[in-house]
Design an enzyme around this catalytic site. Sequence first.
Site, PDB file in Angstrom:
ATOM      1  N   ASP A 132       4.187   5.443   8.624  1.00  0.00           N
ATOM      2  CA  ASP A 132       5.479   4.813   8.930  1.00  0.00           C
ATOM      3  C   ASP A 132       6.559   5.825   9.323  1.00  0.00           C
ATOM      4  O   ASP A 132       7.607   5.434   9.818  1.00  0.00           O
ATOM      5  CB  ASP A 132       5.976   4.008   7.720  1.00  0.00           C
ATOM      6  CG  ASP A 132       5.077   2.827   7.412  1.00  0.00           C
ATOM      7  OD1 ASP A 132       4.181   2.537   8.217  1.00  0.00           O
ATOM      8  OD2 ASP A 132       5.259   2.207   6.350  1.00  0.00           O
TER       9      ASP A 132
ATOM     10  N   GLY B 138      -0.856   2.509  -6.811  1.00  0.00           N
ATOM     11  CA  GLY B 138      -0.487   2.257  -8.203  1.00  0.00           C
ATOM     12  C   GLY B 138      -0.368   3.531  -9.021  1.00  0.00           C
ATOM     13  O   GLY B 138      -1.028   4.529  -8.755  1.00  0.00           O
TER      14      GLY B 138
ATOM     15  N   GLY C  45       2.248   9.108  -0.203  1.00  0.00           N
ATOM     16  CA  GLY C  45       3.551   8.645   0.260  1.00  0.00           C
ATOM     17  C   GLY C  45       4.601   8.700  -0.838  1.00  0.00           C
ATOM     18  O   GLY C  45       4.388   9.336  -1.883  1.00  0.00           O
TER      19      GLY C  45
ATOM     20  N   ARG D 277      -4.399   2.976  11.673  1.00  0.00           N
ATOM     21  CA  ARG D 277      -4.296   4.033  10.656  1.00  0.00           C
ATOM     22  C   ARG D 277      -5.646   4.489  10.103  1.00  0.00           C
ATOM     23  O   ARG D 277      -5.701   5.441   9.324  1.00  0.00           O
ATOM     24  CB  ARG D 277      -3.392   3.581   9.506  1.00  0.00           C
ATOM     25  CG  ARG D 277      -3.979   2.498   8.638  1.00  0.00           C
ATOM     26  CD  ARG D 277      -3.074   2.163   7.467  1.00  0.00           C
ATOM     27  NE  ARG D 277      -3.844   1.593   6.384  1.00  0.00           N
ATOM     28  CZ  ARG D 277      -3.352   1.083   5.282  1.00  0.00           C
ATOM     29  NH1 ARG D 277      -2.043   1.066   5.086  1.00  0.00           N
ATOM     30  NH2 ARG D 277      -4.129   0.594   4.339  1.00  0.00           N
TER      31      ARG D 277
ATOM     32  N   GLY E 130      -2.013   4.181   0.954  1.00  0.00           N
ATOM     33  CA  GLY E 130      -2.717   3.636   2.122  1.00  0.00           C
ATOM     34  C   GLY E 130      -3.306   4.731   3.000  1.00  0.00           C
ATOM     35  O   GLY E 130      -2.888   5.884   2.936  1.00  0.00           O
TER      36      GLY E 130
ATOM     37  N   GLU F 164       6.218  -5.261  11.725  1.00  0.00           N
ATOM     38  CA  GLU F 164       5.810  -6.221  10.678  1.00  0.00           C
ATOM     39  C   GLU F 164       6.930  -6.541   9.690  1.00  0.00           C
ATOM     40  O   GLU F 164       6.930  -7.601   9.066  1.00  0.00           O
ATOM     41  CB  GLU F 164       4.594  -5.703   9.923  1.00  0.00           C
ATOM     42  CG  GLU F 164       4.874  -4.416   9.162  1.00  0.00           C
ATOM     43  CD  GLU F 164       3.762  -3.994   8.215  1.00  0.00           C
ATOM     44  OE1 GLU F 164       2.843  -4.783   7.969  1.00  0.00           O
ATOM     45  OE2 GLU F 164       3.837  -2.849   7.728  1.00  0.00           O
TER      46      GLU F 164
ATOM     47  N   THR G  22       2.376   9.291   5.492  1.00  0.00           N
ATOM     48  CA  THR G  22       2.629   7.895   5.828  1.00  0.00           C
ATOM     49  C   THR G  22       2.618   7.721   7.338  1.00  0.00           C
ATOM     50  O   THR G  22       3.198   8.534   8.056  1.00  0.00           O
ATOM     51  CB  THR G  22       3.986   7.384   5.294  1.00  0.00           C
ATOM     52  OG1 THR G  22       4.286   6.141   5.940  1.00  0.00           O
ATOM     53  CG2 THR G  22       5.133   8.338   5.584  1.00  0.00           C
TER      54      THR G  22
HETATM   55  O1  F6P Z   1       2.966   2.482   4.441  1.00  0.00           O
HETATM   56  C1  F6P Z   1       1.907   2.544   5.313  1.00  0.00           C
HETATM   57  C2  F6P Z   1       1.396   1.164   5.632  1.00  0.00           C
HETATM   58  O2  F6P Z   1       0.319   1.272   6.525  1.00  0.00           O
HETATM   59  C3  F6P Z   1       2.461   0.206   6.161  1.00  0.00           C
HETATM   60  O3  F6P Z   1       2.713   0.369   7.535  1.00  0.00           O
HETATM   61  C4  F6P Z   1       1.856  -1.125   5.796  1.00  0.00           C
HETATM   62  O4  F6P Z   1       2.860  -2.106   5.603  1.00  0.00           O
HETATM   63  C5  F6P Z   1       1.218  -0.828   4.491  1.00  0.00           C
HETATM   64  O5  F6P Z   1       0.916   0.539   4.458  1.00  0.00           O
HETATM   65  C6  F6P Z   1      -0.029  -1.647   4.254  1.00  0.00           C
HETATM   66  O6  F6P Z   1      -0.578  -1.219   3.059  1.00  0.00           O
HETATM   67  P1  F6P Z   1      -1.866  -1.825   2.329  1.00  0.00           P
HETATM   68  O7  F6P Z   1      -2.943  -0.806   2.486  1.00  0.00           O
HETATM   69  O8  F6P Z   1      -1.458  -1.916   0.887  1.00  0.00           O
HETATM   70  O9  F6P Z   1      -2.172  -3.117   2.953  1.00  0.00           O
END
Ligand code: F6P
Length: 445
Positions: free
Chosen positions: A217, A162, A186, A370, A95, A316, A215
């Site tokens: 997070d 992936g 990550g 983000r 992400g 979340e 990340t």
């Molecule tokens: O791990 C980082 C993050 O932004 C999380 O906070 C969130 O749950 C997730 O990625 C969302 O990812 P995606 O891009 O797969 O929707």
Amino acid sequence: MFTRDVLALSQADLVVRELGKRRYVSPLAHELDGRRDTVHWVGESDRVLLDDTRAMAVNRGIDVGQLPAFEPAGPRKTLYFDPSTTRVGIVTCGGLCPGLNNVVRGLVLELNDRYGIHDVVGFQGGYRGLTVDGAKTTTVLTRSVVHDIQNRGGTVLGTSRGAQDPDEMVDTLVERGITVLFVIGGDGSLRGAQRIAEAATARGYDLAVVGVPKTIDNDIPFIDRSFGFETAFTRAAESIRAASTEARSTPNGVGLVKLMGRHSGFIACYATLAQHDVDFVVIPEVPFRFEGHGGLLDALRRRVDANGHAVVVVAESAGQDLLQTAGTDASGNARLADIGTLTRDRVVNHFARENVELSLRYVDPGYAIRSVAANGYDAEYCLRLAQAAVHAALAGRTAMVVGMWHGRFVHIPIPLATSGRNQVDPDGDLWMAVLEATGQPARFS
Ligand code: F6P
């Protein structure tokens, strides 16, 4: 990372793999003589202690010189790779996170300017870019390509989630003569980096794989803070401010904010502390219930009665036990059920049942926290991580990440960096600070 996890480790867990004897004099060697061993610069033979309290060190019952410790990051006088013939690959995975472009730029310019390495390839779209098909389209990363990318969110290389076949990816690297690969990703991507390093070793190919952990997070263990986290929670705090402004401006106003954080409540906690205007926070590490005396809805109703308004922040991943989750994504991560809208509906129903007026404003900044460019703190941090990663790779370190531990840049073996997950300790000082800042009860139960 909790103290008990740190205490379970020994020196063997902290050793970083080296490809072999270093044979080349670094272009930086002449500059290093003038540097002192200070708190800012660590001598190569020095080590950064794993433990950060006297009690932890004493608890091990071993000589001070034997205490488990990380290898310091930084330039070495001798290198494993000859800079004049070294080819480098860079890939960004997973992400988005503020600072991805800063790291890419930092790597390219450090390689160019400090080591004279100009053969740098960017693989596009995450690990897909290293497959046979994906590698047909690569980006040559020159100074002009990266010159202003630090001002943009996202990643100029693109990204994806992936895994891909490690052998196929090593084929690509071998075919292109790439001996240094930087992976910005990550935990899942770092496990992929470990598999690439192992696949290269299995076929006797000298490849340095160095990761820069990414990340928003902040859940990667043995790292003080992951890059992009500070930008993300600062942006999240703006959403709290908006919800608070709305709540204060309407009769019985409730501002409800849902924030990212797949398994950890760090963004929710830090944004709450940054804005210091929140009444209740729920995070995955502290189970809660909605209903009953002492439940979240009851506490919220009483706070609104007392103050005329209230702000609630929901991570979340909080309260997933109250919902049906829905499978996994391409990285194998559980798809989260929507605790934000569930909380919204429960609050609306509760106030209706109690026949109390309510003006609820629901704010979900989602990806907006983000996808922005890095702030000053993260920009500086990204650059220093990139510099440390280049020094480590050229010195022949592999299957490792760079990170900051107790304020010092260190080398961390990938298996250790992916061995667990940082979470908010319900008995730790961060959660205590949140409880003090919000005045909420320690438990909604
Ligand atoms: O791990 C980082 C993050 O932004 C999380 O906070 C969130 O749950 C997730 O990625 C969302 O990812 P995606 O891009 O797969 O929707």
